[in-house]
Design a protein around this motif. Structure first.
Motif, PDB file in Angstrom:
ATOM      1  N   THR A  94       7.660   3.930  -1.645  1.00 46.36           N
ATOM      2  CA  THR A  94       8.592   4.872  -1.029  1.00 46.36           C
ATOM      3  C   THR A  94       9.157   5.830  -2.076  1.00 46.36           C
ATOM      4  O   THR A  94       9.215   5.522  -3.277  1.00 46.36           O
ATOM      5  CB  THR A  94       9.760   4.133  -0.362  1.00 46.36           C
ATOM      6  N   ASP A  97       0.782  -1.229   0.000  1.00 46.24           N
ATOM      7  CA  ASP A  97       0.000   0.000   0.000  1.00 46.24           C
ATOM      8  C   ASP A  97       0.817   1.285   0.000  1.00 46.24           C
ATOM      9  O   ASP A  97       0.253   2.373   0.099  1.00 46.24           O
ATOM     10  CB  ASP A  97      -0.938   0.018   1.217  1.00 46.24           C
ATOM     11  N   LYS A  98       2.128   1.190  -0.090  1.00 49.92           N
ATOM     12  CA  LYS A  98       2.945   2.394  -0.056  1.00 49.92           C
ATOM     13  C   LYS A  98       4.159   2.240  -0.966  1.00 49.92           C
ATOM     14  O   LYS A  98       4.878   1.252  -0.890  1.00 49.92           O
ATOM     15  CB  LYS A  98       3.415   2.694   1.379  1.00 49.92           C
TER      16      LYS A  98
END
Length: 311
Positions: free
Chosen positions: A26, A23-24
């Motif tokens: 970077t 979900d992320k």
């Protein structure tokens, strides 16, 4: 009465205790992907009024990638920019996770299906600095390195936890390793997976062996079965067999599984990682490290499930 809410079940199913996250993206990963794609697709050149020749470029490639995304999203521009290459790279620099995956998939398909068909001697004419196969390999490596649970294979990006082995073997093992008494093997298994994602395959195999041995010791501790401090996996397997953790009355095909428990992972560890390797470090192929991880996970899930009475 305990009622497990949907939100709790969803958290378990989505991999809250997974080695990957989904979900992320970077900032570091976004920059790495931008740099890989720029090298693998080539330069966009903005022609000036006084240009007398055509410098090396791949304007057509960038325009193709961006036009696909614009059409699918129903927009005229992905981001404000002076040219399609800049527009695309800005877009993946700050877009949503789903959009990042969409854009990466389109770019990877272009590299895999179009750039790979360009003869090697002509790549410089497109200002391409990276071979297609090298670029796609590095994309997958950077995704693994960032623990971002997606991979590009055969023209599409897929979630790692959609793979049968990861979903049915690795994730159940991780759930067992979060039970009381398994903190040691849990740390070692996560370290093994981290080393695998970093491309340190030989060390990953060694750490798999440590995790499996520690899990066997945890089972013995839970059951109160004595063992010597220096016992190896093969010794510990004899103890759990003698104490009928794995019932002897099961069919002979289960004996084959016991043979795998006794010879598979420990032998991998001995052959691939733990023994001295002379002046030149032995390189373990990624599929071997991946097999060791899956084998380790399957064995841990089996013995931990039997020891704790969980299914």
């Amino acid at each position: 009465m305990i009622f497990k809410l949907f939100s709790e079940r969803k958290k378990e199913e989505s991999g809250a205790d997974d080695v990957y996250q989904y979900d992320k993206v970077t900032d570091k990963l976004r920059v790495q992907i931008q740099q890989i794609l720029a090298d693998a697709i080539g330069r966009f050149y903005v022609f000036g009024y006084h240009d007398l020749s055509t410098p090396d470029n791949n304007n057509d490639g960038w325009e193709m990638i961006v036009s696909i995304l614009r059409r699918e999203y129903g927009v005229h521009y992905l981001r404000g920019a002076d040219n399609p290459a800049e527009e695309f790279l800005r877009f993946i620099g700050d877009c949503k996770v789903e959009e990042f995956i969409d854009a990466l998939e389109v770019a990877c398909r272009y590299i895999g299906e179009v750039v790979s068909g360009i003869p090697q001697y002509r790549l410089e004419n497109y200002s391409i600095k990276m071979k297609p196969e090298e670029a796609l390999d590095e994309v997958n490596y950077r995704l693994r390195q960032a623990s971002f649970g997606y991979q590009y294979e055969n023209g599409a990006i897929f979630r790692v936890d959609d793979e049968f082995v990861h979903k049915e073997v690795v994730k159940p093992a991780i759930r067992f390793l979060h039970a009381e008494g398994f903190s040691g093997p849990r740390d070692e298994f996560f370290r093994a997976h981290s080393l695998y994602r970093e491309g340190k395959h030989s060390l990953a195999v060694v750490e798999c062996g440590k995790a499996f041995e520690s899990a066997l010791k945890s089972v013995c501790d839970i059951k109160g079965w004595e063992y010597e401090k220096g016992d190896r996996a093969s010794d510990l397997i004899k103890i759990i067999r003698r104490n009928e953790l794995i019932p002897n009355h099961l069919d002979k095909s289960f004996d084959q599984l016991i043979a795998t428990l006794a010879s598979g992972l420990p032998q991998l560890r001995n052959n691939e990682g733990a023994h001295g390797q002379g002046a030149t470090q032995r390189q373990v192929p990624r599929p071997i490290a991946e097999y060791a991880l899956h084998l380790c996970a399957a064995k841990i899930a089996l013995i931990a499930g039997l020891a704790t009475g969980q299914s």
